[in-house]
Design a protein around this motif. Structure first.
Motif, PDB file in Angstrom:
ATOM      1  N   THR A  16       0.870  -1.176   0.000  1.00 30.17           N
ATOM      2  CA  THR A  16       0.000   0.000   0.000  1.00 30.17           C
ATOM      3  C   THR A  16       0.901   1.218   0.000  1.00 30.17           C
ATOM      4  O   THR A  16       1.691   1.419   0.929  1.00 30.17           O
ATOM      5  CB  THR A  16      -0.940   0.005   1.230  1.00 30.17           C
ATOM      6  OG1 THR A  16      -1.928  -1.012   1.045  1.00 30.17           O
ATOM      7  CG2 THR A  16      -1.638   1.352   1.380  1.00 30.17           C
ATOM      8  N   GLY A  17       0.788   2.007  -1.060  1.00 29.15           N
ATOM      9  CA  GLY A  17       1.586   3.220  -1.149  1.00 29.15           C
ATOM     10  C   GLY A  17       0.945   4.338  -0.350  1.00 29.15           C
ATOM     11  O   GLY A  17      -0.279   4.406  -0.232  1.00 29.15           O
ATOM     12  N   TRP A  18       1.797   5.195   0.220  1.00 26.20           N
ATOM     13  CA  TRP A  18       1.297   6.372   0.930  1.00 26.20           C
ATOM     14  C   TRP A  18       2.232   7.545   0.652  1.00 26.20           C
ATOM     15  O   TRP A  18       3.414   7.355   0.381  1.00 26.20           O
ATOM     16  CB  TRP A  18       1.152   6.116   2.439  1.00 26.20           C
ATOM     17  CG  TRP A  18       2.434   5.798   3.160  1.00 26.20           C
ATOM     18  CD1 TRP A  18       2.977   4.563   3.359  1.00 26.20           C
ATOM     19  CD2 TRP A  18       3.351   6.732   3.749  1.00 26.20           C
ATOM     20  NE1 TRP A  18       4.168   4.672   4.037  1.00 26.20           N
ATOM     21  CE2 TRP A  18       4.419   5.992   4.296  1.00 26.20           C
ATOM     22  CE3 TRP A  18       3.374   8.129   3.872  1.00 26.20           C
ATOM     23  CZ2 TRP A  18       5.496   6.603   4.954  1.00 26.20           C
ATOM     24  CZ3 TRP A  18       4.443   8.733   4.512  1.00 26.20           C
ATOM     25  CH2 TRP A  18       5.484   7.961   5.054  1.00 26.20           C
ATOM     26  N   GLY A  19       1.653   8.723   0.677  1.00 27.25           N
ATOM     27  CA  GLY A  19       2.441   9.930   0.472  1.00 27.25           C
ATOM     28  C   GLY A  19       1.734  11.112   1.091  1.00 27.25           C
ATOM     29  O   GLY A  19       0.513  11.241   0.977  1.00 27.25           O
ATOM     30  N   VAL A  20       2.478  11.954   1.760  1.00 24.43           N
ATOM     31  CA  VAL A  20       1.926  13.137   2.413  1.00 24.43           C
ATOM     32  C   VAL A  20       2.491  14.372   1.714  1.00 24.43           C
ATOM     33  O   VAL A  20       3.700  14.468   1.503  1.00 24.43           O
ATOM     34  CB  VAL A  20       2.287  13.186   3.916  1.00 24.43           C
ATOM     35  CG1 VAL A  20       1.707  14.427   4.580  1.00 24.43           C
ATOM     36  CG2 VAL A  20       1.815  11.920   4.628  1.00 24.43           C
ATOM     37  N   ILE A  21       1.574  15.282   1.365  1.00 24.42           N
ATOM     38  CA  ILE A  21       1.993  16.568   0.812  1.00 24.42           C
ATOM     39  C   ILE A  21       1.418  17.686   1.671  1.00 24.42           C
ATOM     40  O   ILE A  21       0.414  17.503   2.362  1.00 24.42           O
ATOM     41  CB  ILE A  21       1.563  16.767  -0.659  1.00 24.42           C
ATOM     42  CG1 ILE A  21       0.043  16.772  -0.803  1.00 24.42           C
ATOM     43  CG2 ILE A  21       2.221  15.743  -1.553  1.00 24.42           C
ATOM     44  CD1 ILE A  21      -0.445  17.192  -2.186  1.00 24.42           C
ATOM     45  N   LYS A  22       2.085  18.818   1.603  1.00 25.78           N
ATOM     46  CA  LYS A  22       1.613  20.023   2.276  1.00 25.78           C
ATOM     47  C   LYS A  22       1.131  20.974   1.185  1.00 25.78           C
ATOM     48  O   LYS A  22       1.832  21.196   0.191  1.00 25.78           O
ATOM     49  CB  LYS A  22       2.745  20.658   3.081  1.00 25.78           C
ATOM     50  CG  LYS A  22       2.287  21.624   4.131  1.00 25.78           C
ATOM     51  CD  LYS A  22       3.407  22.280   4.921  1.00 25.78           C
ATOM     52  CE  LYS A  22       4.575  21.391   5.229  1.00 25.78           C
ATOM     53  NZ  LYS A  22       5.622  22.055   6.017  1.00 25.78           N
ATOM     54  N   VAL A  23      -0.075  21.527   1.384  1.00 23.96           N
ATOM     55  CA  VAL A  23      -0.654  22.453   0.428  1.00 23.96           C
ATOM     56  C   VAL A  23      -0.801  23.811   1.113  1.00 23.96           C
ATOM     57  O   VAL A  23      -1.416  23.909   2.176  1.00 23.96           O
ATOM     58  CB  VAL A  23      -2.045  21.975  -0.058  1.00 23.96           C
ATOM     59  CG1 VAL A  23      -2.628  22.946  -1.078  1.00 23.96           C
ATOM     60  CG2 VAL A  23      -1.966  20.569  -0.615  1.00 23.96           C
ATOM     61  N   GLN A  24      -0.200  24.821   0.494  1.00 18.95           N
ATOM     62  CA  GLN A  24      -0.320  26.186   0.998  1.00 18.95           C
ATOM     63  C   GLN A  24      -0.610  27.080  -0.207  1.00 18.95           C
ATOM     64  O   GLN A  24       0.266  27.311  -1.044  1.00 18.95           O
ATOM     65  CB  GLN A  24       0.958  26.628   1.705  1.00 18.95           C
ATOM     66  CG  GLN A  24       0.832  27.961   2.383  1.00 18.95           C
ATOM     67  CD  GLN A  24       2.032  28.241   3.289  1.00 18.95           C
ATOM     68  OE1 GLN A  24       3.032  27.523   3.288  1.00 18.95           O
ATOM     69  NE2 GLN A  24       1.908  29.292   4.079  1.00 18.95           N
ATOM     70  N   GLY A  25      -1.865  27.538  -0.310  1.00 18.72           N
ATOM     71  CA  GLY A  25      -2.282  28.269  -1.500  1.00 18.72           C
ATOM     72  C   GLY A  25      -2.179  27.354  -2.702  1.00 18.72           C
ATOM     73  O   GLY A  25      -2.742  26.263  -2.716  1.00 18.72           O
ATOM     74  N   ASN A  26      -1.429  27.770  -3.715  1.00 20.93           N
ATOM     75  CA  ASN A  26      -1.215  26.939  -4.906  1.00 20.93           C
ATOM     76  C   ASN A  26       0.081  26.145  -4.840  1.00 20.93           C
ATOM     77  O   ASN A  26       0.455  25.481  -5.800  1.00 20.93           O
ATOM     78  CB  ASN A  26      -1.191  27.817  -6.165  1.00 20.93           C
ATOM     79  CG  ASN A  26      -2.556  28.373  -6.478  1.00 20.93           C
ATOM     80  OD1 ASN A  26      -3.561  27.743  -6.184  1.00 20.93           O
ATOM     81  ND2 ASN A  26      -2.588  29.558  -7.051  1.00 20.93           N
ATOM     82  N   SER A  27       0.771  26.234  -3.718  1.00 21.12           N
ATOM     83  CA  SER A  27       2.070  25.574  -3.565  1.00 21.12           C
ATOM     84  C   SER A  27       1.908  24.185  -2.950  1.00 21.12           C
ATOM     85  O   SER A  27       1.241  24.020  -1.930  1.00 21.12           O
ATOM     86  CB  SER A  27       2.962  26.440  -2.678  1.00 21.12           C
ATOM     87  OG  SER A  27       4.171  25.786  -2.416  1.00 21.12           O
ATOM     88  N   LEU A  28       2.547  23.205  -3.582  1.00 16.11           N
ATOM     89  CA  LEU A  28       2.564  21.824  -3.077  1.00 16.11           C
ATOM     90  C   LEU A  28       3.987  21.460  -2.702  1.00 16.11           C
ATOM     91  O   LEU A  28       4.919  21.745  -3.451  1.00 16.11           O
ATOM     92  CB  LEU A  28       2.086  20.844  -4.153  1.00 16.11           C
ATOM     93  CG  LEU A  28       0.740  21.080  -4.814  1.00 16.11           C
ATOM     94  CD1 LEU A  28       0.505  20.035  -5.897  1.00 16.11           C
ATOM     95  CD2 LEU A  28      -0.367  21.053  -3.788  1.00 16.11           C
ATOM     96  N   SER A  29       4.151  20.822  -1.553  1.00 15.63           N
ATOM     97  CA  SER A  29       5.481  20.336  -1.190  1.00 15.63           C
ATOM     98  C   SER A  29       5.361  18.963  -0.534  1.00 15.63           C
ATOM     99  O   SER A  29       4.432  18.700   0.217  1.00 15.63           O
ATOM    100  CB  SER A  29       6.195  21.324  -0.266  1.00 15.63           C
ATOM    101  OG  SER A  29       5.428  21.564   0.886  1.00 15.63           O
ATOM    102  N   PRO A  30       6.311  18.078  -0.856  1.00 17.62           N
ATOM    103  CA  PRO A  30       6.263  16.737  -0.273  1.00 17.62           C
ATOM    104  C   PRO A  30       6.689  16.768   1.192  1.00 17.62           C
ATOM    105  O   PRO A  30       7.555  17.545   1.584  1.00 17.62           O
ATOM    106  CB  PRO A  30       7.277  15.960  -1.115  1.00 17.62           C
ATOM    107  CG  PRO A  30       8.244  16.986  -1.583  1.00 17.62           C
ATOM    108  CD  PRO A  30       7.465  18.259  -1.747  1.00 17.62           C
TER     109      PRO A  30
END
Length: 162
Positions: A16-30
């Motif tokens: 099972t793959g998992w991934g967390v990203i942070k979203v701030q406005g239009n910005s995505l970061s892993p």
């Protein structure tokens, strides 16, 4: 500006793959990514428990605000489809048990959101995830890339308050 952490999940009984990203406005970061793997030599119940416990560690470590699960397709092997459905149930249950909202997207919608076409293969998804999240560490596994793609899809399709 509002910051939201999204956990993407790509269900599978073996991986099972998992991934967390942070979203701030239009910005995505892993934030982090990986897989929860089960041992095929264990009973189905033990494998499902391994999956649940592994996901609970990910949830505790990263405390996402939202979770996204890729909807799975039905394949020709009824036994495999049933086992995948059980794994998917565990994947849906883990964040829900912590009152984390869970969203679902079809594989085609995720691929279209990330790659531009709904029938992209896993290697195309991996390449585009690496382009969209350029600060990702190397060694990204295909299942984790699919999970990150689900999180990216959700970030693109969910209006955010600023």
């Amino acid at each position: 500006m509002l910051v939201v952490k999204i956990l993407g999940l790509d269900p599978g009984l073996r991986h099972t793959g998992w991934g967390v990203i942070k979203v701030q406005g239009n910005s995505l970061s892993p934030v982090a990514q990986g897989t929860v793997d089960t041992d095929a030599k264990l009973s189905l119940a033990e494998r499902l428990n391994t999956l649940f416990q592994g996901l609970m560690v990910v949830l505790e470590d990263h405390q996402p605000d939202e979770a996204v699960v890729e909807e799975t397709f039905v394949n020709n092997n009824a036994v495999s489809t049933l086992k995948l459905g059980m794994a998917r149930g565990v994947v849906l249950l883990a964040p829900a048990s912590l009152n984390i909202p869970v969203f679902e997207y079809s594989a085609n919608k995720i691929k279209k959101s990330v790659v531009g076409v709904g029938h992209a293969d896993k290697s195309q998804v991996l390449m585009m995830v690496q382009r969209l999240l350029p600060t990702l560490q190397s060694g990204l596994k295909l299942d984790a890339a699919d999970a990150l793609a689900a999180a990216i899809c959700h970030a693109h399709h969910t209006p955010r308050r600023i």
